[in-house]
Design an enzyme around this catalytic site. Structure first.
Site, PDB file in Angstrom:
ATOM      1  N   LYS A  22       0.835  -1.217   0.000  1.00 42.94           N
ATOM      2  CA  LYS A  22       0.000   0.000   0.000  1.00 42.94           C
ATOM      3  C   LYS A  22       0.859   1.253   0.000  1.00 42.94           C
ATOM      4  O   LYS A  22       2.034   1.231   0.402  1.00 42.94           O
ATOM      5  CB  LYS A  22      -0.930   0.014   1.211  1.00 42.94           C
ATOM      6  CG  LYS A  22      -0.260  -0.079   2.594  1.00 42.94           C
ATOM      7  CD  LYS A  22       0.291   1.237   3.146  1.00 42.94           C
ATOM      8  CE  LYS A  22       0.997   1.080   4.492  1.00 42.94           C
ATOM      9  NZ  LYS A  22       1.809   2.251   4.881  1.00 42.94           N
ATOM     10  N   PRO A 107       8.873  -4.056  -1.005  1.00 46.89           N
ATOM     11  CA  PRO A 107      10.126  -3.903  -0.261  1.00 46.89           C
ATOM     12  C   PRO A 107       9.942  -4.127   1.240  1.00 46.89           C
ATOM     13  O   PRO A 107       8.920  -3.733   1.796  1.00 46.89           O
ATOM     14  CB  PRO A 107      10.533  -2.449  -0.534  1.00 46.89           C
ATOM     15  CG  PRO A 107       9.303  -1.767  -1.044  1.00 46.89           C
ATOM     16  CD  PRO A 107       8.480  -2.825  -1.702  1.00 46.89           C
ATOM     17  N   GLY A 110       9.786  -0.956   4.089  1.00 46.70           N
ATOM     18  CA  GLY A 110       9.712   0.196   3.192  1.00 46.70           C
ATOM     19  C   GLY A 110       8.543   1.119   3.445  1.00 46.70           C
ATOM     20  O   GLY A 110       8.317   2.060   2.685  1.00 46.70           O
ATOM     21  N   GLY A 111       7.751   0.846   4.484  1.00 48.85           N
ATOM     22  CA  GLY A 111       6.567   1.674   4.726  1.00 48.85           C
ATOM     23  C   GLY A 111       5.430   1.331   3.785  1.00 48.85           C
ATOM     24  O   GLY A 111       4.484   2.108   3.619  1.00 48.85           O
ATOM     25  N   MET A 112       5.492   0.144   3.159  1.00 45.96           N
ATOM     26  CA  MET A 112       4.430  -0.272   2.234  1.00 45.96           C
ATOM     27  C   MET A 112       3.673  -1.497   2.751  1.00 45.96           C
ATOM     28  O   MET A 112       2.853  -2.081   2.033  1.00 45.96           O
ATOM     29  CB  MET A 112       5.009  -0.564   0.846  1.00 45.96           C
ATOM     30  CG  MET A 112       5.485   0.694   0.128  1.00 45.96           C
ATOM     31  SD  MET A 112       6.070   0.318  -1.533  1.00 45.96           S
ATOM     32  CE  MET A 112       4.577  -0.289  -2.332  1.00 45.96           C
ATOM     33  N   GLY A 114       4.384  -4.665   3.482  1.00 44.87           N
ATOM     34  CA  GLY A 114       4.517  -5.980   2.843  1.00 44.87           C
ATOM     35  C   GLY A 114       4.280  -7.118   3.821  1.00 44.87           C
ATOM     36  O   GLY A 114       3.666  -8.136   3.477  1.00 44.87           O
ATOM     37  N   GLY A 115       4.764  -6.953   5.047  1.00 44.40           N
ATOM     38  CA  GLY A 115       4.541  -7.992   6.060  1.00 44.40           C
ATOM     39  C   GLY A 115       3.061  -8.144   6.376  1.00 44.40           C
ATOM     40  O   GLY A 115       2.561  -9.262   6.543  1.00 44.40           O
ATOM     41  N   SER A 116       2.360  -7.023   6.420  1.00 53.25           N
ATOM     42  CA  SER A 116       0.910  -7.066   6.660  1.00 53.25           C
ATOM     43  C   SER A 116       0.191  -7.736   5.484  1.00 53.25           C
ATOM     44  O   SER A 116      -0.784  -8.471   5.682  1.00 53.25           O
ATOM     45  CB  SER A 116       0.365  -5.649   6.849  1.00 53.25           C
ATOM     46  OG  SER A 116       0.989  -5.041   7.953  1.00 53.25           O
ATOM     47  N   ALA A 117       0.683  -7.493   4.275  1.00 55.28           N
ATOM     48  CA  ALA A 117       0.102  -8.161   3.101  1.00 55.28           C
ATOM     49  C   ALA A 117       0.307  -9.671   3.204  1.00 55.28           C
ATOM     50  O   ALA A 117      -0.599 -10.460   2.890  1.00 55.28           O
ATOM     51  CB  ALA A 117       0.736  -7.619   1.817  1.00 55.28           C
ATOM     52  N   ASP A 149      -2.209  -2.500   9.848  1.00 54.90           N
ATOM     53  CA  ASP A 149      -2.295  -2.417   8.385  1.00 54.90           C
ATOM     54  C   ASP A 149      -2.896  -3.672   7.752  1.00 54.90           C
ATOM     55  O   ASP A 149      -3.108  -3.707   6.535  1.00 54.90           O
ATOM     56  CB  ASP A 149      -0.898  -2.199   7.781  1.00 54.90           C
ATOM     57  CG  ASP A 149      -0.376  -0.783   8.019  1.00 54.90           C
ATOM     58  OD1 ASP A 149      -1.194   0.121   8.291  1.00 54.90           O
ATOM     59  OD2 ASP A 149       0.849  -0.594   7.925  1.00 54.90           O
TER      60      ASP A 149
END
Ligand code: ATP
Length: 322
Positions: A22, A107, A110-112, A114-117, A149
């Site tokens: 995100k 990444p 990276g503040g995106m 990814g772990g939550s995804a 997230d």
């Protein structure tokens, strides 16, 4: 295959789920509360940087990782995908029996999110593999227990997040947006960025952050120029203090013609909004050529939340469906 089976499936059955990273198009951060959390008012957009999680029946719970920054991902019980599988097993009384393979396109650090995804994808994958018979709302409730997230990673598209970011409501948007993302291999720790926010802003932060009406209007009308002008992130000054080099990346993307630039979440990913896909590639190339980023991704948003792309007894679906 070792013959382990869940409530519903067959030995060797496999489910593949895709979830996305995100961006925060706006991130309003309020004053730190006594429980240690900061109230948020944010607009999330799910973008086409994907995490593919393949769940296969196995003894116990284990994880392997490939793809972007795979070597930075923990493989033990602190991996968010493992936590998700264990939580689902505990909530449903089903034996936790799965091997999870994560192929990362988001990444790490990276503040995106990814772990939550990965956590959202693991919930959806294990639900399908084990036949838990939970509905999507029940799975989303579990998602909120795994991290702020994770509910948005379930939801996808564009949405407003309140509370800790976990209270999601869909945002009305038109059109598709093109982004060039400047990546850094050295991530920023989210707790450190919030600590820097407290030191910089502290009590001057509001109790209830609010969202800019201009940004919501830009999304509703599909106006990329207005959206670019309205991008905002209250954590950006804190991220810049911890990683001053980000200022150069932001300036460079702006000079390369971006409609707007912003640090994503707690950083260090820099998101530059482009008028179209070609311009996104040009902005990404400029960032790489200047040596201000380690890598670049060109993505579009919005895209859907966590969903099965290859299920039990199901043919793989074409990636272009996304
Ligand atoms: P945050 O959600 O804390 O803001 P982020 O979006 O910046 O984080 P992530 O890649 O989601 O970054 O993960 C942050 C940290 O979580 C990593 O440094 C890693 O140690 C840990 N982590 C646990 N599970 C995972 C996973 N499956 N993928 C990536 N990181 C994970």
């Amino acid at each position: 295959m070792n013959g382990v089976r869940g409530r519903d499936g067959a030995p060797g059955a496999q489910v593949r789920v895709r979830a996305s990273g995100k961006l925060n198009l706006a991130l309003g951060v309020g004053r730190r509360q006594p429980d240690g959390y900061h109230p948020l008012a944010t607009v999330f957009q799910a973008v086409s940087a994907f995490e593919d999680v393949t769940a296969t029946y196995a003894e116990g719970v284990s994880v392997t990782v490939s793809g972007l920054h795979a070597d930075l991902v923990p493989l033990g019980e602190d991996n968010l995908a493992i936590k998700a599988a264990r939580l689902l097993a505990e909530a449903t009384g089903i034996e936790a029996a799965v091997h999870l393979h994560l192929h990362k396109g988001v990444p790490v650090g990276g503040g995106m999110a990814g772990g939550s995804a990965d956590a959202a994808a693991a919930l959806v994958a294990c639900d399908a593999l084990w036949g838990t018979e939970l509905n999507r709302d029940q799975i989303s409730e579990l998602a909120a227990l795994l991290g702020s997230d994770v509910p948005f990673a379930m939801h996808g598209h564009t949405a407003v997040g309140r509370g800790r970011g976990h209270l999601i409501s869909p945002a009305m948007t038109r059109g598709s947006y093109h982004w060039a993302l400047g990546l850094r291999r050295n991530g920023l720790s989210t707790p450190r960025v919030y600590a820097a926010f407290d030191a910089l802003i502290g009590d001057a932060a509001p109790d209830e952050p609010h969202l800019d009406a201009e940004l919501m209007r830009a999304l509703r009308s599909g106006n990329a120029v207005a959206l670019g002008a309205a991008l905002s992130n209250d954590l950006q000054p804190a991220a810049l203090e911890l990683a001053p080099h980000l200022a150069e990346t932001l300036a460079l993307a702006e000079d390369a013609g971006a409609l707007g630039v912003v640090v994503s979440g707690s950083g260090p990913t820099v998101a530059a909004l482009a008028a179209d896909g070609d311009q996104a590639v040009a902005i990404g190339s400029a960032m790489l050529a200047a040596g201000v980023v380690d890598d670049v991704l060109c993505v579009t948003g919005p895209v859907p939340g966590a969903r099965v792309v290859h299920g039990i007894d199901q043919a793989p679906q074409a990636d272009d469906e996304w």
